[in-house]
Write a protein that holds these residues in place. Sequence first.
Motif, PDB file in Angstrom:
ATOM      1  N   GLU A   1       0.823  -1.206   0.000  1.00 51.84           N
ATOM      2  CA  GLU A   1       0.000   0.000   0.000  1.00 51.84           C
ATOM      3  C   GLU A   1       0.860   1.261   0.000  1.00 51.84           C
ATOM      4  OE1 GLU A   1      -2.737  -0.028   3.276  1.00 51.84           O
ATOM      5  OE2 GLU A   1      -4.393   0.611   2.004  1.00 51.84           O
ATOM      6  N   LYS A   2       0.418   2.236  -0.772  1.00 52.94           N
ATOM      7  CA  LYS A   2       1.024   3.558  -0.939  1.00 52.94           C
ATOM      8  C   LYS A   2       2.125   3.578  -1.994  1.00 52.94           C
ATOM      9  CE  LYS A   2      -0.189   5.209   3.648  1.00 52.94           C
ATOM     10  NZ  LYS A   2       0.260   5.559   4.992  1.00 52.94           N
ATOM     11  N   GLU A   3       2.502   2.426  -2.501  1.00 54.33           N
ATOM     12  CA  GLU A   3       3.455   2.413  -3.614  1.00 54.33           C
ATOM     13  C   GLU A   3       2.713   2.744  -4.908  1.00 54.33           C
ATOM     14  OE1 GLU A   3       6.870  -0.835  -2.265  1.00 54.33           O
ATOM     15  OE2 GLU A   3       5.280  -1.444  -3.637  1.00 54.33           O
ATOM     16  N   ASP A   4       3.441   3.249  -5.895  1.00 57.82           N
ATOM     17  CA  ASP A   4       2.851   3.506  -7.204  1.00 57.82           C
ATOM     18  C   ASP A   4       2.912   2.235  -8.039  1.00 57.82           C
ATOM     19  OD1 ASP A   4       4.253   6.873  -7.578  1.00 57.82           O
ATOM     20  OD2 ASP A   4       2.659   6.089  -6.284  1.00 57.82           O
ATOM     21  N   VAL A   5       1.921   2.087  -8.917  1.00 64.28           N
ATOM     22  CA  VAL A   5       1.855   0.920  -9.804  1.00 64.28           C
ATOM     23  C   VAL A   5       1.716   1.410 -11.242  1.00 64.28           C
ATOM     24  CG1 VAL A   5       0.577  -1.164 -10.391  1.00 64.28           C
ATOM     25  CG2 VAL A   5       0.602  -0.361  -8.028  1.00 64.28           C
ATOM     26  N   THR A   6       2.569   0.932 -12.121  1.00 62.90           N
ATOM     27  CA  THR A   6       2.453   1.285 -13.532  1.00 62.90           C
ATOM     28  C   THR A   6       2.186   0.036 -14.347  1.00 62.90           C
ATOM     29  OG1 THR A   6       3.875   3.237 -13.363  1.00 62.90           O
ATOM     30  CG2 THR A   6       3.617   2.262 -15.544  1.00 62.90           C
ATOM     31  N   LEU A   7       1.117   0.082 -15.135  1.00 61.88           N
ATOM     32  CA  LEU A   7       0.707  -1.042 -15.969  1.00 61.88           C
ATOM     33  C   LEU A   7       1.040  -0.715 -17.419  1.00 61.88           C
ATOM     34  CD1 LEU A   7      -2.812  -1.594 -14.356  1.00 61.88           C
ATOM     35  CD2 LEU A   7      -0.623  -2.580 -13.686  1.00 61.88           C
ATOM     36  N   ASP A   8       1.650  -1.675 -18.092  1.00 61.59           N
ATOM     37  CA  ASP A   8       2.076  -1.470 -19.473  1.00 61.59           C
ATOM     38  C   ASP A   8       1.071  -2.067 -20.453  1.00 61.59           C
ATOM     39  OD1 ASP A   8       5.484  -2.292 -18.490  1.00 61.59           O
ATOM     40  OD2 ASP A   8       4.418  -0.369 -18.436  1.00 61.59           O
ATOM     41  N   CYS A   9       0.927  -1.403 -21.583  1.00 58.35           N
ATOM     42  CA  CYS A   9       0.055  -1.895 -22.644  1.00 58.35           C
ATOM     43  C   CYS A   9       0.632  -1.457 -23.981  1.00 58.35           C
ATOM     44  CB  CYS A   9      -1.359  -1.339 -22.467  1.00 58.35           C
ATOM     45  SG  CYS A   9      -2.500  -1.753 -23.818  1.00 58.35           S
ATOM     46  N   VAL A  10       0.636  -2.368 -24.923  1.00 59.88           N
ATOM     47  CA  VAL A  10       1.048  -2.033 -26.288  1.00 59.88           C
ATOM     48  C   VAL A  10      -0.099  -2.403 -27.212  1.00 59.88           C
ATOM     49  CG1 VAL A  10       2.641  -2.553 -28.168  1.00 59.88           C
ATOM     50  CG2 VAL A  10       3.495  -2.353 -25.821  1.00 59.88           C
ATOM     51  N   TYR A  11      -0.511  -1.447 -28.021  1.00 59.55           N
ATOM     52  CA  TYR A  11      -1.623  -1.672 -28.951  1.00 59.55           C
ATOM     53  C   TYR A  11      -1.109  -1.545 -30.370  1.00 59.55           C
ATOM     54  CZ  TYR A  11      -6.173  -1.185 -31.246  1.00 59.55           C
ATOM     55  OH  TYR A  11      -7.270  -1.349 -32.059  1.00 59.55           O
TER      56      TYR A  11
END
Lengths: 114, 113
Positions: free
Chosen positions: B15-25
């Motif tokens: 909790e409180k950490e940042d999360v980055t989700l990757d996507c390539v289209y």
Amino acid sequence: DSGVTQTPKHLITATGQRVTLRCSPRSGDLSVYWYQQSLDQGLQFLIQYYNGEERAKGNILERFSAQQFPDLHSELNLSSLELGDSALYFCASSERTGGGETQYFGPGTRLLVL
Amino acid sequence: AQKVTQAQTEISVVEKEDVTLDCVYETRDTTYYLFWYKQPPSGELVFLIRRNSFDEQNEISGRYSWNFQKSTSSFNFTITASQVVDSAVYFCAGGDSWGKLQFGAGTQVVVTP
């Protein structure tokens, strides 16, 4: 709550049977979309209707059919059911048709074929 | 044909950490639309954000931000200061001109206290 309703929430049936899934779009939305979510295929587009007419078709089996009625609700009919048809079926709606439209999803119907 | 790739299967954070989700289209269309949806354990699909291919401006909405780069076909999504309620599967989707959505395989985000 997206405003899209789907019934029933759960459905258990046997192979070879036929079922009907029902969807009511958000008030004012003219487009309805059907998607299937399964463990092996992921989320797949099945079919789209706009104001009563079929607009686009995806990976929908011939055993499956759909329609959109004058009151804009839609039904997805699944016949000659097989074990592999067990999945979560989503209905989504949008105001109009076209790529720029945001689709709002219903809660889904979980179908289990035994 | 369009292809949506979410290379991350699962991301675990505290909790409180940042999360980055990757996507390539990947698509041959010059105009297309990108979406992020969230599927919590209850199962419904919740719309989060939408981006048009002709607008590369990055945006922030509350704890959500997104970064679209047309040159690399990437559409990344960041949750800032994650919370336990953010635990869900996140789907990236691309829409063609007809409105048909092509979904990625999804990324499971687990946020622990």
